[in-house]
Write a protein that holds these residues in place. Structure first.
Motif, PDB file in Angstrom:
ATOM      1  N   THR A 582       0.876  -1.446  -0.390  1.00 22.68           N
ATOM      2  CA  THR A 582      -0.299   0.142   0.184  1.00 22.68           C
ATOM      3  C   THR A 582       1.142   1.353   0.078  1.00 22.68           C
ATOM      4  O   THR A 582       1.644   1.479   1.015  1.00 22.68           O
ATOM      5  CB  THR A 582      -0.822  -0.328   1.114  1.00 22.68           C
ATOM      6  OG1 THR A 582      -1.950  -1.095   1.222  1.00 22.68           O
ATOM      7  CG2 THR A 582      -1.666   1.495   1.049  1.00 22.68           C
ATOM      8  N   VAL A 583       0.571   1.831  -1.135  1.00 28.55           N
ATOM      9  CA  VAL A 583       1.625   3.437  -0.740  1.00 28.55           C
ATOM     10  C   VAL A 583       0.384   3.992  -0.155  1.00 28.55           C
ATOM     11  O   VAL A 583      -0.759   4.390  -1.133  1.00 28.55           O
ATOM     12  CB  VAL A 583       1.797   3.881  -2.701  1.00 28.55           C
ATOM     13  CG1 VAL A 583       2.228   5.226  -2.696  1.00 28.55           C
ATOM     14  CG2 VAL A 583       2.827   2.495  -3.326  1.00 28.55           C
ATOM     15  N   VAL A 596      -1.026   6.780 -12.009  1.00 29.75           N
ATOM     16  CA  VAL A 596       0.299   6.625 -11.450  1.00 29.75           C
ATOM     17  C   VAL A 596       0.860   5.917 -12.172  1.00 29.75           C
ATOM     18  O   VAL A 596       0.441   4.770 -13.138  1.00 29.75           O
ATOM     19  CB  VAL A 596      -0.682   5.359 -10.683  1.00 29.75           C
ATOM     20  CG1 VAL A 596       0.747   4.787 -10.243  1.00 29.75           C
ATOM     21  CG2 VAL A 596      -1.557   5.943  -9.828  1.00 29.75           C
ATOM     22  N   GLY A 597       2.207   5.885 -12.419  1.00 34.30           N
ATOM     23  CA  GLY A 597       2.906   5.480 -13.329  1.00 34.30           C
ATOM     24  C   GLY A 597       4.688   4.457 -11.638  1.00 34.30           C
ATOM     25  O   GLY A 597       4.866   4.454 -11.389  1.00 34.30           O
ATOM     26  N   ILE A 598       4.595   3.008 -12.625  1.00 30.21           N
ATOM     27  CA  ILE A 598       5.325   1.962 -11.718  1.00 30.21           C
ATOM     28  C   ILE A 598       6.644   1.563 -12.379  1.00 30.21           C
ATOM     29  O   ILE A 598       6.386   1.068 -13.797  1.00 30.21           O
ATOM     30  CB  ILE A 598       4.540   0.701 -11.304  1.00 30.21           C
ATOM     31  CG1 ILE A 598       3.182   1.237 -10.485  1.00 30.21           C
ATOM     32  CG2 ILE A 598       5.571  -0.051 -10.438  1.00 30.21           C
ATOM     33  CD1 ILE A 598       3.680   1.717  -9.477  1.00 30.21           C
ATOM     34  N   THR A 599       7.244   1.787 -12.361  1.00 30.12           N
ATOM     35  CA  THR A 599       9.160   0.816 -12.595  1.00 30.12           C
ATOM     36  C   THR A 599       9.232   0.079 -11.916  1.00 30.12           C
ATOM     37  O   THR A 599       9.952  -0.031 -10.651  1.00 30.12           O
ATOM     38  CB  THR A 599       9.815   2.063 -12.393  1.00 30.12           C
ATOM     39  OG1 THR A 599       9.616   3.265 -13.847  1.00 30.12           O
ATOM     40  CG2 THR A 599      10.580   1.388 -14.073  1.00 30.12           C
ATOM     41  N   VAL A 611      -2.162  -2.405  -9.962  1.00 27.65           N
ATOM     42  CA  VAL A 611      -2.484  -1.091  -9.558  1.00 27.65           C
ATOM     43  C   VAL A 611      -3.659  -1.496  -8.860  1.00 27.65           C
ATOM     44  O   VAL A 611      -4.952  -1.800 -10.155  1.00 27.65           O
ATOM     45  CB  VAL A 611      -2.351  -0.048  -9.642  1.00 27.65           C
ATOM     46  CG1 VAL A 611      -2.674   1.149  -9.172  1.00 27.65           C
ATOM     47  CG2 VAL A 611      -0.304   0.399 -10.142  1.00 27.65           C
ATOM     48  N   GLU A 612      -4.218  -1.313  -7.216  1.00 29.91           N
ATOM     49  CA  GLU A 612      -5.630  -1.571  -6.993  1.00 29.91           C
ATOM     50  C   GLU A 612      -6.179  -0.415  -5.940  1.00 29.91           C
ATOM     51  O   GLU A 612      -5.637  -0.033  -5.607  1.00 29.91           O
ATOM     52  CB  GLU A 612      -5.658  -2.522  -6.707  1.00 29.91           C
ATOM     53  CG  GLU A 612      -5.716  -4.066  -7.794  1.00 29.91           C
ATOM     54  CD  GLU A 612      -5.924  -5.138  -7.325  1.00 29.91           C
ATOM     55  OE1 GLU A 612      -6.560  -6.142  -8.116  1.00 29.91           O
ATOM     56  OE2 GLU A 612      -5.306  -5.595  -6.396  1.00 29.91           O
ATOM     57  N   PHE A 619      -2.821   3.710  -3.002  1.00 30.23           N
ATOM     58  CA  PHE A 619      -3.425   3.065  -3.983  1.00 30.23           C
ATOM     59  C   PHE A 619      -2.294   2.301  -3.561  1.00 30.23           C
ATOM     60  O   PHE A 619      -1.579   1.931  -2.800  1.00 30.23           O
ATOM     61  CB  PHE A 619      -2.929   3.277  -5.431  1.00 30.23           C
ATOM     62  CG  PHE A 619      -1.149   3.463  -5.302  1.00 30.23           C
ATOM     63  CD1 PHE A 619      -0.702   2.390  -6.018  1.00 30.23           C
ATOM     64  CD2 PHE A 619      -0.979   4.840  -5.093  1.00 30.23           C
ATOM     65  CE1 PHE A 619       0.534   2.227  -6.354  1.00 30.23           C
ATOM     66  CE2 PHE A 619       0.212   4.850  -5.637  1.00 30.23           C
ATOM     67  CZ  PHE A 619       0.940   3.630  -6.375  1.00 30.23           C
ATOM     68  N   ASN A 620      -2.821   0.414  -4.466  1.00 31.84           N
ATOM     69  CA  ASN A 620      -2.063  -0.635  -3.989  1.00 31.84           C
ATOM     70  C   ASN A 620      -1.171  -1.013  -5.208  1.00 31.84           C
ATOM     71  O   ASN A 620      -2.128  -0.892  -6.175  1.00 31.84           O
ATOM     72  CB  ASN A 620      -2.728  -1.908  -3.449  1.00 31.84           C
ATOM     73  CG  ASN A 620      -4.227  -1.589  -1.762  1.00 31.84           C
ATOM     74  OD1 ASN A 620      -2.916  -0.908  -1.090  1.00 31.84           O
ATOM     75  ND2 ASN A 620      -5.338  -1.635  -2.061  1.00 31.84           N
TER      76      ASN A 620
END
Length: 642
Positions: A582-583, A596-599, A611-612, A619-620
């Motif tokens: 969890t962010v 949201v961007g994830i690397t 991402v949920e 967000f999770n």
């Protein structure tokens, strides 16, 4: 004796000059003649020196000593006019001249050893006498035109101040100055001085065409004004007096007198030849009577020229601001302008309007309440619309006209509309001393201020920092009188300013703001300025003022807009663990519509992430391998929204 001294003695009997020109002496005879050139005021540089014959230089009898061959070459004398007991007609001339000289005998004796004729000696005596009585001396500085002249030449002089119109003068002396001008020493010339015969005397050139010295012409005009000056770093009001010069040729000085209109006696302020005078430290709004008279060299005064002036002083509106410019750099607008010259300047006020064309001061809202002197620049949040500026003096007088600069750059910032509230046309909020008429708000009692509380506070759902702007449309109205009736017309010419079209000088309305975090406890209302505010609840009210008790502001539109800029949250080198991570945001977003961007940093073949559960608070994220099993990975993230 020296050769040159002998030469000068020899030529005395022929009225000769020996000027030295271009390395040579030449002989010039003083006799009748015409002018070689005319000197006018265009040729004369600076002032002039004027001298009339003194008592010791003026004669009513001249006696000449000469060598008389008829008397064995002994020294003899001849006079002109003859002695009173001679019985000759010319003796009457002596009596007449003596009477005009106050009864004094003014006698001159001269020795001419080169004259051997009684007739020549008598002629010389007559010439000397006539020259002494008409021998105005004049000294001038002239331009290059003087290089055309020599000693002994005759020139005509035309000068309005002296009353000379082509008046002939003979050159007695010349000096060539370092600035290439020529200084001339002149004496009056009359052809009639040199006539000798029983013939009709030639017409004498008038000495001057000046008026009667006992009838003094008054000053041509009197102009009064006032100005602010700085004296020992303190602004003072000064009364400026400008005198139009008298046309009289013999004016010695002007006498300036002044008083308050309520006083009985005038104060003599100055006596001098100057035409400009300044009375310091006069009373603001005081009415001053000023009078000036001219006094000639005989002490004879002219009549007074009078004037009256009401001192405006610091009540005069400051100058309009000039050279107002705007330079957009990123999220800021850099505003610059030229310093106005008013000494009583207090500060500048800057307003903003959402209009890019036709923005008006009364229809704009405050952006910067006070930019203190001597600042001439400031940075404000960049917005599309118009920036307006006025100068304000220490008596809170505003510039008559606002200076406007507009910008229509559409890419200024990345703002997101959160809330917009317009109160028009119904204006359903709480009204105090206000009347709603034809969908407009106006004062009910013009002698009291009025307020309008917006119909409801604005709730943006959380405590955020937001950009708040507003727009107001207003004009002024006199509900009791038409412009052309009675006092309405007099207001147009009143000292307080123009009634027609000058609403800010008589009435105005401004917006006020109050903030709260909980919807219960609010800050005190303060003047609204466009800017960034941190709060959840916003209350607004309009404040209407009539400054003259005759005019009311009329509000037709008012709108408030709350915007929020894009924000970015990010994190790096986070270990997810083999589970859902969890962010959480330290400062929640207003909207869940953020990106949201994830690397992933140590991803393997077949790994992916999910991402949920996006909320305004976070967000999770879950990392899985190709078998759909949760795995631990290191990742960075970036979230952008508002």
């Amino acid at each position: 004796r020296n050769l040159i001294d002998n030469l000068r003695e020899l030529i005395k009997g022929c009225r000769g000059y020996i000027p030295y020109t271009q390395g040579k002496y030449s002989l010039v005879i003083e006799t009748t003649g015409t002018a070689s050139i005319t000197l006018t005021e265009d040729d004369i540089i600076g002032g002039y020196g004027l001298a009339i014959p003194t008592k010791n230089e003026k004669y009513n009898r001249v006696i000449i000593s000469f060598v008389n061959p008829a008397k064995n070459y002994q020294v003899d004398e001849i006079s002109f006019p003859p002695n009173d007991d001679s019985g000759l007609p010319s003796a009457d001339q002596h009596a007449t001249m003596k009477a005009s000289d106050g009864g004094f005998l003014l006698e001159g004796r001269f020795d001419f050893p080169t004259l051997t004729s009684q007739y020549q000696a008598e002629e010389m005596a007559e010439v000397i006498l006539r020259r002494s009585r008409e021998a105005i001396g004049l000294s001038l500085n002239v331009t290059f035109k003087g290089y055309e002249l020599n000693i002994g030449d005759i020139v005509n002089v035309t000068h309005s101040s002296l009353g000379f119109s082509a008046k002939p003068f003979r050159i007695l002396g010349m000096t060539f100055n370092q600035d290439f001008t020529v200084s001339l020493t002149l004496v009056e010339h009359q052809d009639s001085h040199y006539t000798w015969a029983t013939k009709v005397q030639a017409t004498t050139v008038p000495s001057t065409n000046l008026p009667n010295p006992f009838n003094v012409q008054p000053p041509a005009s009197l102009t009064l004004d006032d100005t602010l000056i700085e004296y020992n770093q303190t602004p003072l009001i000064a009364l400026d007096i400008t005198i139009g010069a008298s046309t009289d040729a013999f004016i010695d000085y002007y006498q300036v007198e002044y008083k308050l209109s309520t006083d009985s006696n005038y104060i003599i302020y100055a006596q001098g030849s100057g035409l400009n005078h300044r009375v310091l430290n006069v009373i603001e709004q005081g009415i001053y009577d000023v009078r000036v008279k001219a006094v000639n060299t005989l002490g004879v005064s002219s009549t007074y020229v009078s004037g009256q002036h009401t001192v405006v002083g610091s009540t005069e509106a400051p100058a309009d601001v000039t050279d107002f410019s705007c330079n957009i750099i990123g999220q800021e607008a850099h505003l610059n302008w030229e310093q106005i010259p008013d000494l009583d300047l207090s500060h500048y006020q800057i307003r903003y309007s959402t209009l890019t064309e036709g923005a008006e001061w009364q229809n704009s809202v405050s952006l910067i309440e006070k930019v203190s002197r001597p600042a001439t620049s400031i940075s404000v949040p960049a917005r599309t619309g118009s920036f307006l500026i006025k100068a304000v003096d220490k008596l809170n007088n505003y510039s008559v006209n606002a200076t406007v600069i507009a910008t229509n750059i559409s890419s200024i910032g990345n703002f997101n509309a959160v809330a917009t509230q317009s109160e028009h046309p119904t204006f359903s909020g709480t009204k105090t001393n206000l009347t709603l008429e034809n969908d407009t708000l106006k004062l009910t009692d013009l002698n009291s201020d009025g307020t309008y509380l917006f119909s409801a506070p604005i709730d943006i759902g959380g405590i955020y920092t937001s950009r708040v702007t507003a727009s107001i449309t207003q004009f002024a109205e006199n509900p009791t009188e038409l412009f052309d009736d009675g006092r309405g017309f007099s207001l147009f010419d009143s000292a307080t300013g123009s009634f027609d079209g000058d609403s800010p000088s008589n009435s105005n309305a401004h917006l006020e703001i109050s903030l709260s975090d909980d919807g219960t406890t609010y800050t005190e209302y303060k003047n609204f300025v466009i800017g960034d505010y941190t709060a959840r609840y916003y209350k607004f009210r309009l404040y209407l003022i009539s400054r003259d008790g005759l005019t009311t502001p009329v509000i037709s539109q008012v709108t408030v807009t709350i915007d929020m800029p894009d924000r970015i949250f990010s994190g790096n080198d986070i270990t997810s663990g083999a589970t859902t991570y969890t962010v959480s945001f330290t400062n929640p977003f207003k909207s869940v519509n953020y990106a949201v961007g994830i690397t992933g940093e140590n991803m393997e073949t077949g790994d992916y992430f999910i991402v949920e559960s996006k909320t305004i608070n976070g967000f999770n994220v879950t990392f899985k391998n190709s078998s759909d099993t949760a795995v631990s990975r290191t990742f960075d993230y970036l979230a952008k929204g508002f």
